[in-house]
Design a protein around this motif. Structure first.
Motif, PDB file in Angstrom:
ATOM      1  N   ALA A   1     -19.813 -24.968 -52.587  1.00 25.03           N
ATOM      2  CA  ALA A   1     -18.456 -24.248 -52.880  1.00 25.03           C
ATOM      3  C   ALA A   1     -17.922 -23.916 -51.369  1.00 25.03           C
ATOM      4  CB  ALA A   1     -18.251 -23.195 -53.647  1.00 25.03           C
ATOM      5  N   LEU A   2     -18.698 -23.205 -50.625  1.00 21.53           N
ATOM      6  CA  LEU A   2     -18.144 -22.931 -49.333  1.00 21.53           C
ATOM      7  C   LEU A   2     -17.760 -24.192 -48.235  1.00 21.53           C
ATOM      8  CD1 LEU A   2     -20.766 -20.187 -48.319  1.00 21.53           C
ATOM      9  CD2 LEU A   2     -18.475 -19.636 -48.916  1.00 21.53           C
ATOM     10  N   LEU A   3     -18.644 -25.015 -48.471  1.00 25.86           N
ATOM     11  CA  LEU A   3     -18.557 -26.376 -47.556  1.00 25.86           C
ATOM     12  C   LEU A   3     -17.216 -27.140 -48.060  1.00 25.86           C
ATOM     13  CD1 LEU A   3     -19.232 -28.529 -45.431  1.00 25.86           C
ATOM     14  CD2 LEU A   3     -20.657 -29.688 -47.237  1.00 25.86           C
ATOM     15  N   LEU A   4     -17.117 -27.239 -49.172  1.00 27.73           N
ATOM     16  CA  LEU A   4     -15.811 -27.753 -49.797  1.00 27.73           C
ATOM     17  C   LEU A   4     -14.529 -27.048 -49.499  1.00 27.73           C
ATOM     18  CD1 LEU A   4     -17.119 -29.604 -53.026  1.00 27.73           C
ATOM     19  CD2 LEU A   4     -16.930 -30.647 -50.822  1.00 27.73           C
ATOM     20  N   ARG A   5     -14.610 -25.624 -49.793  1.00 26.99           N
ATOM     21  CA  ARG A   5     -13.406 -24.936 -49.535  1.00 26.99           C
ATOM     22  C   ARG A   5     -12.990 -24.895 -47.904  1.00 26.99           C
ATOM     23  NH1 ARG A   5     -14.729 -21.092 -52.661  1.00 26.99           N
ATOM     24  NH2 ARG A   5     -16.279 -20.192 -51.186  1.00 26.99           N
TER      25      ARG A   5
ATOM     26  N   ARG B   1      -9.455 -26.856 -46.156  1.00 22.74           N
ATOM     27  CA  ARG B   1      -8.820 -25.845 -45.426  1.00 22.74           C
ATOM     28  C   ARG B   1      -8.467 -26.445 -43.896  1.00 22.74           C
ATOM     29  NH1 ARG B   1     -11.320 -21.180 -46.117  1.00 22.74           N
ATOM     30  NH2 ARG B   1     -12.903 -21.644 -44.399  1.00 22.74           N
ATOM     31  N   VAL B   2      -9.758 -27.004 -43.277  1.00 20.21           N
ATOM     32  CA  VAL B   2      -9.796 -27.515 -41.860  1.00 20.21           C
ATOM     33  C   VAL B   2      -9.134 -29.036 -41.768  1.00 20.21           C
ATOM     34  CG1 VAL B   2     -12.063 -28.432 -41.671  1.00 20.21           C
ATOM     35  CG2 VAL B   2     -11.023 -27.458 -39.782  1.00 20.21           C
ATOM     36  N   VAL B   3      -9.038 -29.601 -42.935  1.00 21.53           N
ATOM     37  CA  VAL B   3      -8.528 -30.945 -42.631  1.00 21.53           C
ATOM     38  C   VAL B   3      -7.220 -31.216 -42.389  1.00 21.53           C
ATOM     39  CG1 VAL B   3      -8.010 -31.624 -45.185  1.00 21.53           C
ATOM     40  CG2 VAL B   3      -8.839 -33.436 -43.834  1.00 21.53           C
ATOM     41  N   ARG B   4      -6.349 -30.074 -42.893  1.00 25.43           N
ATOM     42  CA  ARG B   4      -4.909 -30.148 -42.579  1.00 25.43           C
ATOM     43  C   ARG B   4      -4.772 -29.858 -41.024  1.00 25.43           C
ATOM     44  NH1 ARG B   4      -4.613 -25.120 -45.857  1.00 25.43           N
ATOM     45  NH2 ARG B   4      -5.356 -25.906 -47.753  1.00 25.43           N
ATOM     46  N   GLY B   5      -4.211 -30.789 -40.191  1.00 28.22           N
ATOM     47  CA  GLY B   5      -4.008 -30.541 -38.973  1.00 28.22           C
ATOM     48  C   GLY B   5      -5.020 -31.652 -38.214  1.00 28.22           C
ATOM     49  N   SER B   6      -5.658 -32.300 -38.964  1.00 31.85           N
ATOM     50  CA  SER B   6      -6.778 -33.209 -38.411  1.00 31.85           C
ATOM     51  C   SER B   6      -6.425 -34.593 -38.759  1.00 31.85           C
ATOM     52  CB  SER B   6      -8.192 -32.969 -38.861  1.00 31.85           C
ATOM     53  OG  SER B   6      -8.449 -33.372 -40.295  1.00 31.85           O
TER      54      SER B   6
ATOM     55  N   CYS C   1     -31.569 -29.100 -48.465  1.00 36.56           N
ATOM     56  CA  CYS C   1     -30.457 -29.693 -49.226  1.00 36.56           C
ATOM     57  C   CYS C   1     -31.022 -30.055 -50.671  1.00 36.56           C
ATOM     58  CB  CYS C   1     -29.959 -30.930 -48.485  1.00 36.56           C
ATOM     59  SG  CYS C   1     -28.589 -31.607 -49.118  1.00 36.56           S
ATOM     60  N   ASP C   2     -30.235 -29.446 -51.670  1.00 38.70           N
ATOM     61  CA  ASP C   2     -30.726 -29.734 -52.990  1.00 38.70           C
ATOM     62  C   ASP C   2     -29.689 -30.802 -53.711  1.00 38.70           C
ATOM     63  OD1 ASP C   2     -28.818 -28.196 -53.499  1.00 38.70           O
ATOM     64  OD2 ASP C   2     -29.887 -26.662 -54.616  1.00 38.70           O
ATOM     65  N   GLU C   3     -29.791 -30.861 -54.788  1.00 39.96           N
ATOM     66  CA  GLU C   3     -29.037 -31.837 -55.544  1.00 39.96           C
ATOM     67  C   GLU C   3     -27.636 -31.633 -55.453  1.00 39.96           C
ATOM     68  OE1 GLU C   3     -30.037 -34.862 -56.777  1.00 39.96           O
ATOM     69  OE2 GLU C   3     -31.935 -34.211 -56.185  1.00 39.96           O
ATOM     70  N   ALA C   4     -27.364 -30.303 -55.636  1.00 36.75           N
ATOM     71  CA  ALA C   4     -26.016 -29.766 -55.467  1.00 36.75           C
ATOM     72  C   ALA C   4     -25.309 -30.027 -53.890  1.00 36.75           C
ATOM     73  CB  ALA C   4     -25.862 -28.365 -55.795  1.00 36.75           C
ATOM     74  N   GLY C   5     -26.142 -29.967 -52.970  1.00 37.96           N
ATOM     75  CA  GLY C   5     -26.039 -30.028 -51.725  1.00 37.96           C
ATOM     76  C   GLY C   5     -25.695 -31.734 -51.418  1.00 37.96           C
ATOM     77  N   LEU C   6     -26.339 -32.329 -52.165  1.00 38.37           N
ATOM     78  CA  LEU C   6     -26.187 -34.038 -51.782  1.00 38.37           C
ATOM     79  C   LEU C   6     -24.903 -34.334 -52.402  1.00 38.37           C
ATOM     80  CD1 LEU C   6     -29.507 -35.542 -52.617  1.00 38.37           C
ATOM     81  CD2 LEU C   6     -28.540 -35.314 -50.474  1.00 38.37           C
ATOM     82  N   ASP C   7     -24.518 -33.618 -53.549  1.00 35.74           N
ATOM     83  CA  ASP C   7     -23.122 -33.657 -54.004  1.00 35.74           C
ATOM     84  C   ASP C   7     -22.035 -33.177 -53.360  1.00 35.74           C
ATOM     85  OD1 ASP C   7     -21.580 -34.473 -56.577  1.00 35.74           O
ATOM     86  OD2 ASP C   7     -21.344 -32.346 -56.526  1.00 35.74           O
ATOM     87  N   ALA C   8     -22.361 -32.136 -52.583  1.00 31.23           N
ATOM     88  CA  ALA C   8     -21.250 -31.540 -51.708  1.00 31.23           C
ATOM     89  C   ALA C   8     -21.073 -32.594 -50.675  1.00 31.23           C
ATOM     90  CB  ALA C   8     -21.762 -30.277 -51.189  1.00 31.23           C
ATOM     91  N   LEU C   9     -22.003 -33.155 -50.099  1.00 30.01           N
ATOM     92  CA  LEU C   9     -21.815 -34.176 -49.037  1.00 30.01           C
ATOM     93  C   LEU C   9     -21.118 -35.232 -49.328  1.00 30.01           C
ATOM     94  CD1 LEU C   9     -25.584 -33.998 -47.149  1.00 30.01           C
ATOM     95  CD2 LEU C   9     -23.160 -33.047 -46.513  1.00 30.01           C
ATOM     96  N   ALA C  10     -21.282 -35.973 -50.753  1.00 31.89           N
ATOM     97  CA  ALA C  10     -20.926 -37.068 -51.194  1.00 31.89           C
ATOM     98  C   ALA C  10     -19.385 -36.714 -51.710  1.00 31.89           C
ATOM     99  CB  ALA C  10     -21.425 -37.295 -52.413  1.00 31.89           C
ATOM    100  N   SER C  11     -19.024 -35.341 -51.987  1.00 30.04           N
ATOM    101  CA  SER C  11     -17.664 -35.009 -52.272  1.00 30.04           C
ATOM    102  C   SER C  11     -16.848 -34.824 -51.278  1.00 30.04           C
ATOM    103  CB  SER C  11     -17.819 -33.617 -53.135  1.00 30.04           C
ATOM    104  OG  SER C  11     -18.527 -33.823 -54.393  1.00 30.04           O
TER     105      SER C  11
ATOM    106  N   ARG D   1     -14.243 -37.450 -51.355  1.00 33.85           N
ATOM    107  CA  ARG D   1     -13.180 -37.469 -52.191  1.00 33.85           C
ATOM    108  C   ARG D   1     -11.925 -36.522 -51.904  1.00 33.85           C
ATOM    109  NH1 ARG D   1     -18.047 -38.193 -55.227  1.00 33.85           N
ATOM    110  NH2 ARG D   1     -18.062 -36.115 -55.606  1.00 33.85           N
ATOM    111  N   LEU D   2     -12.075 -35.659 -50.926  1.00 32.79           N
ATOM    112  CA  LEU D   2     -11.108 -34.642 -50.630  1.00 32.79           C
ATOM    113  C   LEU D   2      -9.685 -35.183 -50.292  1.00 32.79           C
ATOM    114  CD1 LEU D   2     -13.266 -31.850 -48.920  1.00 32.79           C
ATOM    115  CD2 LEU D   2     -12.523 -31.900 -51.395  1.00 32.79           C
ATOM    116  N   PRO D   3      -8.579 -34.770 -50.519  1.00 37.42           N
ATOM    117  CA  PRO D   3      -7.530 -35.372 -50.167  1.00 37.42           C
ATOM    118  C   PRO D   3      -7.217 -35.256 -48.765  1.00 37.42           C
ATOM    119  CG  PRO D   3      -6.993 -33.905 -52.195  1.00 37.42           C
ATOM    120  CD  PRO D   3      -8.536 -33.619 -51.709  1.00 37.42           C
ATOM    121  N   GLY D   4      -6.989 -36.176 -48.147  1.00 40.00           N
ATOM    122  CA  GLY D   4      -6.819 -35.936 -46.479  1.00 40.00           C
ATOM    123  C   GLY D   4      -8.145 -36.469 -45.599  1.00 40.00           C
ATOM    124  N   ILE D   5      -9.070 -36.855 -46.387  1.00 38.91           N
ATOM    125  CA  ILE D   5     -10.384 -37.031 -45.569  1.00 38.91           C
ATOM    126  C   ILE D   5     -10.541 -38.557 -45.394  1.00 38.91           C
ATOM    127  CG2 ILE D   5     -12.892 -37.181 -45.823  1.00 38.91           C
ATOM    128  CD1 ILE D   5     -11.951 -34.444 -45.276  1.00 38.91           C
TER     129      ILE D   5
END
Length: 114
Positions: free
Chosen positions: A26-30, A34-39, A53-63, A66-70
């Motif tokens: 959650a911290l990584l995605l948040r 936040r930082v993608v704006r202006g990049s 890095c557990d399964e949730a961590g792998l999912d975070a990297l994959a996610s 999918r974030l808008p602006g990435i």
């Protein structure tokens, strides 16, 4: 988990230290939202200090993709254990994993821009 963010020439360098798990996901995605704006939407994720890095961590990297602006996500300093997990999950190619030799300078520091 410690997440360091640096914006250089429109590219975001995300430095991960510690354990990337459900809580850190959650911290990584948040932080990425936040930082993608202006990049330019290009993220380089430095895994040199990532301890685990557990399964949730792998999912975070994959996610991140999918974030808008990435536009792109690249991992660097990926250790062999994480690389095997990314390969098994089918994520290594999509995340452009790079394992650099011990003692070599990161690619970003060899260039004037990231």
């Amino acid at each position: 988990m410690t997440i360091g963010l640096t914006l250089a020439d429109g590219t975001v360098l995300v430095h991960l230290a510690g354990t990337l798990d459900r809580e850190a996901r959650a911290l990584l995605l948040r932080a990425a939202r936040r930082v993608v704006r202006g990049s330019t939407g290009h993220l380089i994720v430095d895994c040199a200090d990532l301890c685990s890095c557990d399964e949730a961590g792998l999912d975070a990297l994959a996610s991140l993709h999918r974030l808008p602006g990435i536009e792109s996500v690249r991992l660097r300093h990926v250790d062999p254990a994480l690389r095997r997990r990314l390969d098994a999950a089918g994520l290594a190619g999509r995340l452009g994993c790079r394992a650099e030799a011990q003692g070599s300078a990161p690619a970003a520091s060899r260039r004037s821009t990231l």
